[in-house]
Design an enzyme around this catalytic site. Structure first.
Site, PDB file in Angstrom:
ATOM      1  N   LYS A 104       1.115  -0.861  -0.139  1.00  0.00           N
ATOM      2  CA  LYS A 104      -0.139  -0.269  -0.242  1.00  0.00           C
ATOM      3  C   LYS A 104       0.760   1.265  -0.333  1.00  0.00           C
ATOM      4  CE  LYS A 104      -4.233   0.903  -0.055  1.00  0.00           C
ATOM      5  NZ  LYS A 104      -5.481   0.001  -0.677  1.00  0.00           N
TER       6      LYS A 104
HETATM    7  P1  NAD Z   1     -12.831   7.782  -3.438  1.00  0.00           P
HETATM    8  O1  NAD Z   1     -11.892   9.040  -3.078  1.00  0.00           O
HETATM    9  O2  NAD Z   1     -13.581   7.495  -4.279  1.00  0.00           O
HETATM   10  O3  NAD Z   1     -14.228   7.419  -2.704  1.00  0.00           O
HETATM   11  C1  NAD Z   1     -14.449   7.500  -1.151  1.00  0.00           C
HETATM   12  C2  NAD Z   1     -16.279   8.419  -0.451  1.00  0.00           C
HETATM   13  O4  NAD Z   1     -15.661   8.289   0.663  1.00  0.00           O
HETATM   14  C3  NAD Z   1     -16.051  10.069  -1.154  1.00  0.00           C
HETATM   15  O5  NAD Z   1     -17.232   9.551  -1.293  1.00  0.00           O
HETATM   16  C4  NAD Z   1     -15.587  10.859   0.462  1.00  0.00           C
HETATM   17  O6  NAD Z   1     -16.748  12.221   0.192  1.00  0.00           O
HETATM   18  C5  NAD Z   1     -16.205   9.452   1.275  1.00  0.00           C
HETATM   19  N1  NAD Z   1     -15.979  10.122   2.771  1.00  0.00           N
HETATM   20  C6  NAD Z   1     -14.618  10.490   3.187  1.00  0.00           C
HETATM   21  N2  NAD Z   1     -14.167  10.240   4.300  1.00  0.00           N
HETATM   22  C7  NAD Z   1     -15.305  10.409   4.471  1.00  0.00           C
HETATM   23  C8  NAD Z   1     -15.838  10.842   6.305  1.00  0.00           C
HETATM   24  N3  NAD Z   1     -14.832  11.057   7.147  1.00  0.00           N
HETATM   25  N4  NAD Z   1     -17.467   9.966   6.131  1.00  0.00           N
HETATM   26  C9  NAD Z   1     -17.649   9.505   5.245  1.00  0.00           C
HETATM   27  N5  NAD Z   1     -17.689   9.366   4.243  1.00  0.00           N
HETATM   28  C10 NAD Z   1     -16.401  10.281   3.781  1.00  0.00           C
HETATM   29  O7  NAD Z   1     -12.486   6.099  -2.308  1.00  0.00           O
HETATM   30  P2  NAD Z   1     -12.502   4.802  -2.795  1.00  0.00           P
HETATM   31  O8  NAD Z   1     -12.110   4.603  -3.837  1.00  0.00           O
HETATM   32  O9  NAD Z   1     -14.172   5.040  -3.451  1.00  0.00           O
HETATM   33  O10 NAD Z   1     -12.337   4.014  -1.487  1.00  0.00           O
HETATM   34  C11 NAD Z   1     -13.451   3.898  -0.136  1.00  0.00           C
HETATM   35  C12 NAD Z   1     -13.210   3.072   0.697  1.00  0.00           C
HETATM   36  O11 NAD Z   1     -12.782   2.000  -0.412  1.00  0.00           O
HETATM   37  C13 NAD Z   1     -11.923   3.011   1.117  1.00  0.00           C
HETATM   38  O12 NAD Z   1     -11.403   3.003   2.313  1.00  0.00           O
HETATM   39  C14 NAD Z   1     -10.634   2.271   0.554  1.00  0.00           C
HETATM   40  O13 NAD Z   1      -9.664   1.666   1.002  1.00  0.00           O
HETATM   41  C15 NAD Z   1     -11.310   1.154  -0.176  1.00  0.00           C
HETATM   42  N6  NAD Z   1     -11.120   0.622  -1.088  1.00  0.00           N
HETATM   43  C16 NAD Z   1     -11.524   0.673  -2.452  1.00  0.00           C
HETATM   44  C17 NAD Z   1     -10.772   0.437  -3.774  1.00  0.00           C
HETATM   45  C18 NAD Z   1     -10.961   0.741  -5.505  1.00  0.00           C
HETATM   46  O14 NAD Z   1     -11.366   0.241  -6.089  1.00  0.00           O
HETATM   47  N7  NAD Z   1     -11.001   2.306  -5.347  1.00  0.00           N
HETATM   48  C19 NAD Z   1     -10.582  -0.980  -3.684  1.00  0.00           C
HETATM   49  C20 NAD Z   1     -10.501  -1.680  -2.314  1.00  0.00           C
HETATM   50  C21 NAD Z   1     -10.677  -1.308  -1.446  1.00  0.00           C
END
Ligand code: NAD
Length: 414
Positions: A104
């Protein structure tokens, strides 16, 4: 609430290791990252001032294949968080049985403070700083919170300028640069497939099932879109600024269009505002935390009223919350299974890049579907073969066993 991400991961790891009765020294080898890199990243801002940011790349384990894991841009990124997330990647790739290890990375920055050009410069500086330790067969980054296909495109370009054309150095790229069809939707789609199978397994009707989603970025919005198409009723979603709620269910396709046009979900018509804390405690069939880690903790777990939690985010439930939820009979389908769709399609993207041969989305999604459904039933079978196992412990046990076997077969313990 402050959460020690690495301590939370260690707790999950230790529970599974105890069940497996794994040798103590082998467990120590598997628990901690193989390599940790911290870099200082200078950036000359558009106003001429100099700022220096901290960047991290942590490679947890590469016994089963090149390290794989996202790159996060967030002001709360630190070594402890990246360390925990890198370990989750090792066990996620092992659980869904793709030939990768785990890593990561992240930069401690609020990306909203930077212009697009500054973000590009900072990304390119980061690539140059970590180039000696990454590579097509060594470590392959991907998007995570606040990084997207554009950031991956800059990443791939900078690395390729130094090393020659290397599209496979990152996944989650734009399709025009060797990205895979289906990658953008994969994590949310994967979480939806896992929710669907959980519903079937636990006899919860999918049609009309009420769903609450925290986070409406990549994972949350694609999960909402897919679950809406399955006939679920998405009653609340949120972003960092708060949430929106409708007991009748949100019109997700319209909400996504609205978000694109208005850059916000909050002005959407016909809904009630709800804050992120209250949203987590709404009565519903499925709760999907899909934003940040540590949001379900010992202070709010007692108030959670869903039937099942599907972890879209990495590490959203702390170990003490896990215990409370277990007593309340609320199963938690863990991150290393529920959000593995992204890394599975990242693997397909990397394979396509290596072959210079590109696949159709239908084919990719059918492979994704099979991997996730098979993995779900493996976890469910182990969890229910022993009354006292949570889905998380069962998932970690399967994954740790695979990594342990690879480490031992490679002779790293002899
Ligand atoms: P992103 O940046 O596209 O979206 C994040 C979302 O969370 C946004 O809507 C943001 O406004 C919201 N957010 C941020 N802080 C917040 C808070 N304090 N309270 C409520 N909402 C909040 O990110 P993503 O890629 O969708 O990732 C989200 C989660 O999923 C993370 O934990 C990431 O590690 C995990 N994840 C993502 C992927 C991927 O392919 N993108 C894969 C596996 C896991």
């Amino acid at each position: 609430m402050d959460v020690d991400n690495f301590k939370a991961y260690c707790d999950q790891f230790d529970r599974a290791v105890n069940e497996l009765k794994l040798d103590k020294n082998l467990a120590t080898l598997l628990k901690y990252p193989d390599r940790e890199i911290k870099v200082e990243l200078p950036l000359v801002k558009e106003d001429g001032s100099l700022k220096v940011y901290k960047g991290f790349r942590i490679q947890h384990n590469d016994a089963r294949g090149p390290c794989k894991g996202g790159l996060r841009y967030h002001h709360l990124v630190d070594a402890n968080e990246v360390r925990a997330l890198s370990a989750l990647m090792t066990f996620k790739t092992a659980l869904v049985n793709i030939p990768f290890g785990g890593a990561k990375g992240g930069i401690q920055i609020d990306p909203k403070e930077l212009s697009c050009r500054e973000l590009e410069q900072l990304t390119r500086t980061f690539v140059r700083s970590i180039t000696p330790v990454i590579g097509l067969h060594t470590d392959i980054p991907a998007p995570d919170v606040n990084t997207n296909a554009q950031v991956m495109a800059w990443f791939m370009d900078e690395y390729s300028q130094i090393n020659g054309y290397t599209p496979g150095i990152v996944t989650g790229k734009p399709i025009s640069l060797g990205g895979s069809k289906g990658r953008e939707a994969a994590t949310g789609l994967g979480a939806s497939i896992i929710l669907r199978e959980t519903a079937k397994y636990r006899n919860i009707p999918l049609q009309g099932a009420s769903v609450v989603i925290q986070g409406f970025g990549n994972v949350g919005s694609w999960a909402a879109r897919t679950l809406h198409s399955y006939g679920c009723k998405i009653i609340a979603v949120s972003d960092a600024a708060g949430g929106i709620y409708s007991k009748y269910g949100l019109d997700i396709p319209k909400l996504i269009e609205w978000q694109k046009e208005n850059d916000s979900i909050h002005s959407f018509k016909g809904v009630e505002p709800i804050d992120n804390e209250a949203l987590l405690c709404l009565p519903c069939d499925f709760l999907i935390p899909a934003a940040l880690g540590g949001v379900i903790h010992k202070l709010n777990a007692e108030a959670i009223k869903c039937k099942v939690i599907i972890e879209g985010a990495n590490g959203p439930t702390t170990p003490s919350a896990d215990e409370i939820l277990w007593k309340k009979n609320i199963p938690v389908v863990p991150d290393i299974l529920s959000n593995a769709g992204g890394v599975i399609v990242s693997y397909y993207e990397w394979v396509q890049n290596l072959q210079h041969n590109y696949w159709e989305e239908k084919y990719i999604n059918s492979k994704l579907e099979k991997k996730l459904v098979d993995s779900f039933y493996e976890v469910a079978a182990l969890a229910h073969s022993k009354q006292e196992l949570s889905y998380r412990t069962a998932a970690f046990m399967l994954a740790i066993r695979r990594v342990a076997d690879a480490v031992q077969m490679r002779g790293r313990t002899t």
